[in-house]
Design a protein around this motif. Structure first.
Motif, PDB file in Angstrom:
ATOM      1  N   SER A   1       0.837  -1.213   0.000  1.00  0.00           N
ATOM      2  CA  SER A   1       0.000   0.000   0.000  1.00  0.00           C
ATOM      3  C   SER A   1       0.864   1.252   0.000  1.00  0.00           C
ATOM      4  N   ALA A   2       2.034   1.183   0.657  1.00  0.00           N
ATOM      5  CA  ALA A   2       2.959   2.320   0.605  1.00  0.00           C
ATOM      6  C   ALA A   2       3.438   2.557  -0.818  1.00  0.00           C
ATOM      7  N   MET A   3       3.674   1.460  -1.554  1.00  0.00           N
ATOM      8  CA  MET A   3       4.074   1.599  -2.956  1.00  0.00           C
ATOM      9  C   MET A   3       2.940   2.205  -3.779  1.00  0.00           C
ATOM     10  N   ARG A   4       1.731   1.805  -3.480  1.00  0.00           N
ATOM     11  CA  ARG A   4       0.560   2.411  -4.138  1.00  0.00           C
ATOM     12  C   ARG A   4       0.534   3.916  -3.869  1.00  0.00           C
ATOM     13  N   LEU A   5       0.867   4.336  -2.641  1.00  0.00           N
ATOM     14  CA  LEU A   5       0.922   5.756  -2.313  1.00  0.00           C
ATOM     15  C   LEU A   5       1.996   6.459  -3.134  1.00  0.00           C
ATOM     16  N   VAL A   6       3.160   5.850  -3.251  1.00  0.00           N
ATOM     17  CA  VAL A   6       4.242   6.430  -4.048  1.00  0.00           C
ATOM     18  C   VAL A   6       3.779   6.653  -5.491  1.00  0.00           C
ATOM     19  N   GLN A   7       3.178   5.636  -6.079  1.00  0.00           N
ATOM     20  CA  GLN A   7       2.740   5.729  -7.474  1.00  0.00           C
ATOM     21  C   GLN A   7       1.649   6.780  -7.662  1.00  0.00           C
ATOM     22  N   HIS A   8       0.713   6.813  -6.730  1.00  0.00           N
ATOM     23  CA  HIS A   8      -0.373   7.784  -6.848  1.00  0.00           C
ATOM     24  C   HIS A   8       0.170   9.206  -6.726  1.00  0.00           C
ATOM     25  N   CYS A   9       1.079   9.426  -5.787  1.00  0.00           N
ATOM     26  CA  CYS A   9       1.638  10.766  -5.617  1.00  0.00           C
ATOM     27  C   CYS A   9       2.400  11.206  -6.861  1.00  0.00           C
ATOM     28  N   ALA A  10       3.145  10.287  -7.468  1.00  0.00           N
ATOM     29  CA  ALA A  10       3.876  10.623  -8.689  1.00  0.00           C
ATOM     30  C   ALA A  10       2.909  10.979  -9.819  1.00  0.00           C
TER      31      ALA A  10
ATOM     32  N   ALA B   1      -1.144   4.585   9.690  1.00  0.00           N
ATOM     33  CA  ALA B   1      -1.024   5.538   8.591  1.00  0.00           C
ATOM     34  C   ALA B   1       0.306   6.277   8.642  1.00  0.00           C
ATOM     35  N   ALA B   2       0.827   6.524   9.842  1.00  0.00           N
ATOM     36  CA  ALA B   2       2.142   7.167   9.948  1.00  0.00           C
ATOM     37  C   ALA B   2       3.242   6.210   9.494  1.00  0.00           C
ATOM     38  N   HIS B   3       3.139   4.931   9.857  1.00  0.00           N
ATOM     39  CA  HIS B   3       4.071   3.928   9.317  1.00  0.00           C
ATOM     40  C   HIS B   3       4.004   3.916   7.788  1.00  0.00           C
ATOM     41  N   LEU B   4       2.802   3.978   7.253  1.00  0.00           N
ATOM     42  CA  LEU B   4       2.599   3.923   5.807  1.00  0.00           C
ATOM     43  C   LEU B   4       3.335   5.073   5.115  1.00  0.00           C
ATOM     44  N   ALA B   5       3.228   6.276   5.671  1.00  0.00           N
ATOM     45  CA  ALA B   5       3.893   7.429   5.065  1.00  0.00           C
ATOM     46  C   ALA B   5       5.408   7.293   5.147  1.00  0.00           C
ATOM     47  N   ALA B   6       5.903   6.783   6.282  1.00  0.00           N
ATOM     48  CA  ALA B   6       7.344   6.591   6.423  1.00  0.00           C
ATOM     49  C   ALA B   6       7.855   5.555   5.424  1.00  0.00           C
ATOM     50  N   LEU B   7       7.109   4.479   5.259  1.00  0.00           N
ATOM     51  CA  LEU B   7       7.497   3.450   4.298  1.00  0.00           C
ATOM     52  C   LEU B   7       7.495   4.003   2.871  1.00  0.00           C
ATOM     53  N   ALA B   8       6.483   4.806   2.545  1.00  0.00           N
ATOM     54  CA  ALA B   8       6.408   5.371   1.202  1.00  0.00           C
ATOM     55  C   ALA B   8       7.618   6.254   0.916  1.00  0.00           C
ATOM     56  N   GLN B   9       8.057   7.016   1.896  1.00  0.00           N
ATOM     57  CA  GLN B   9       9.233   7.855   1.682  1.00  0.00           C
ATOM     58  C   GLN B   9      10.471   7.000   1.405  1.00  0.00           C
TER      59      GLN B   9
END
Length: 390
Positions: free
Chosen positions: A101-110, A125-133
């Motif tokens: 899901s973090a990778m999904r966040l990366v792709q969506h933000c791009a 959700a905070a873990h998710l944002a850290a993982l996405a970074q």
């Protein structure tokens, strides 16, 4: 112009009206705000008029989809960093499961030009944002809404890469500074629409004083303490009506308590109400009661909305409530679980209309000065700008 990602778990929900207000104010201030959430809420979770619009605008990160898995395969170094992060925190397997899901966040933000993600949660959700970074996604920031103990562990890891962490009360800011020393932690409460939440025109209806609680129906919100206080007052000949608004796991226990105390003729369980119905109820009430106990309460928006409507508030000393009001001025602050104090406060307001009017006017003035959502959204934007996030 890059956008600000605004991440709220299971958005929109029953208690999310203040998030929608903040997003509206940020957009009105010129920011392009993109709504993000972990997963779709259950159907009917949000009774407010903005629900359909908000859900249509929100990108959901779970389930992540095949593209996210392919993205992870293409980023072995980022995946290694994310796996190392997950291995070093409590519940490693659960956190590792967030990586797709973090990778999904990366792709969506791009794809959407989102340059920074602001997270309104300090749990997964905070873990998710850290993982996405770590996977190459945008920087992030966090607003904390409740005691850190409620949001699990490893908060130092969640905050380590954040550009900014804010709190909605000073007691929460102190908790954050203890695990994230050396950083400024702005205190920026959520706000209310003081133009809309305002006293009703004309006098309220005649009859016994009307008290209301707007909160999730669970034990820590203290409904049982209020019910026992009302039973004492009934036995002492003091008339008062009480309306309970909300839904939750302890609805049956609260209903049983009403029946056991013989309060069926003066207590109403109204269920879940939308914003318009809550406003109408507050404008016809005489005071709000919130007798919460334990952890999890911070700066209750129900208290802000009631004060904006010109209601005195009876509230336990919990979270940041002592920063929101002054005992004896805008209402009464009571020790947690102190039914004697709750009884005395309800009795004072039920029997003294002049006191209700005086405290209600002070509550309205305090709300306009301290809780306007446009002012608070502006403060959040300024803090994000100072941190280089927008």
């Amino acid at each position: 112009m890059t956008a600000l990602g605004y991440l709220v778990p299971e958005f929109p929900g029953q208690t999310h009206a203040f998030f929608w207000r903040e997003v509206t104010a940020l957009r009105d201030g010129g920011l392009r705000v993109e709504l993000l959430s972990t997963r779709r809420p259950a159907p009917g979770s949000c009774p407010h008029p903005f629900a359909d619009q908000a859900e249509a605008q929100t990108a959901y990160l779970f389930p992540p989809g095949a593209a996210a898995l392919a993205g992870l395969a293409a980023r072995p170094r980022g995946l290694a960093r994310a796996l190392a992060y997950a291995a070093g925190v409590s519940g490693a397997a659960r956190v590792a499961a967030l990586i797709p899901s973090a990778m999904r966040l990366v792709q969506h933000c791009a794809a959407r030009g989102i340059g920074h993600v602001h997270v309104h949660s300090c749990a997964n959700a905070a873990h998710l944002a850290a993982l996405a970074q770590m996977l190459g996604g945008p920087d992030y920031s966090v607003t904390v809404h409740g005691d850190l103990a409620v949001y699990g562990a490893d908060h130092d890891r969640k905050f380590a890469r954040a550009r900014l962490v804010t709190a909605v009360t000073e007691p929460l800011a102190e908790q954050i500074r203890a695990v994230w020393p050396g950083h400024a932690v702005p205190v920026i409460p959520m706000g209310v629409d003081v133009d809309r939440f305002r006293p009703a025109d004309g006098a309220r209806a005649e009859g016994p004083a009307r008290f209301v609680t707007v909160a999730r129906l669970q034990a820590n919100k203290g409904h049982a303490h209020v019910l026992r206080a009302l039973a004492r007052l009934r036995d002492a000949g003091v008339e008062a009506h009480y309306t309970i608004v909300g839904s939750g796991p302890d609805a049956g226990a609260i209903a049983a308590g009403i029946a056991a105390l013989g309060l069926g003729d003066r207590v109403e369980m109204a269920g879940t109400l939308g914003q318009d119905a809550v406003l109408a109820l507050l404008q016809q009430a005489d005071a709000l009661v919130l007798a919460s106990v334990g952890l999890g309460e911070a700066a209750p928006v129900a208290v802000m909305e009631a004060m904006a409507c010109g209601l005195p508030v009876i509230c336990s000393r919990i979270g940041g409530t002592a920063d929101m009001m002054t005992d004896g001025v805008e209402g009464f602050l009571t020790p947690q679980g102190d039914e004697n104090a709750i009884t005395a406060a309800v009795s004072a307001l039920a029997t003294d209309p002049a006191l209700r009017a005086r405290m209600g006017a002070a509550a309205r003035a305090r709300a306009c000065a301290a809780f306007d959502y446009r002012v608070q959204a502006g403060r959040l934007r300024a803090a994000l700008a100072d941190a280089g996030a927008v």
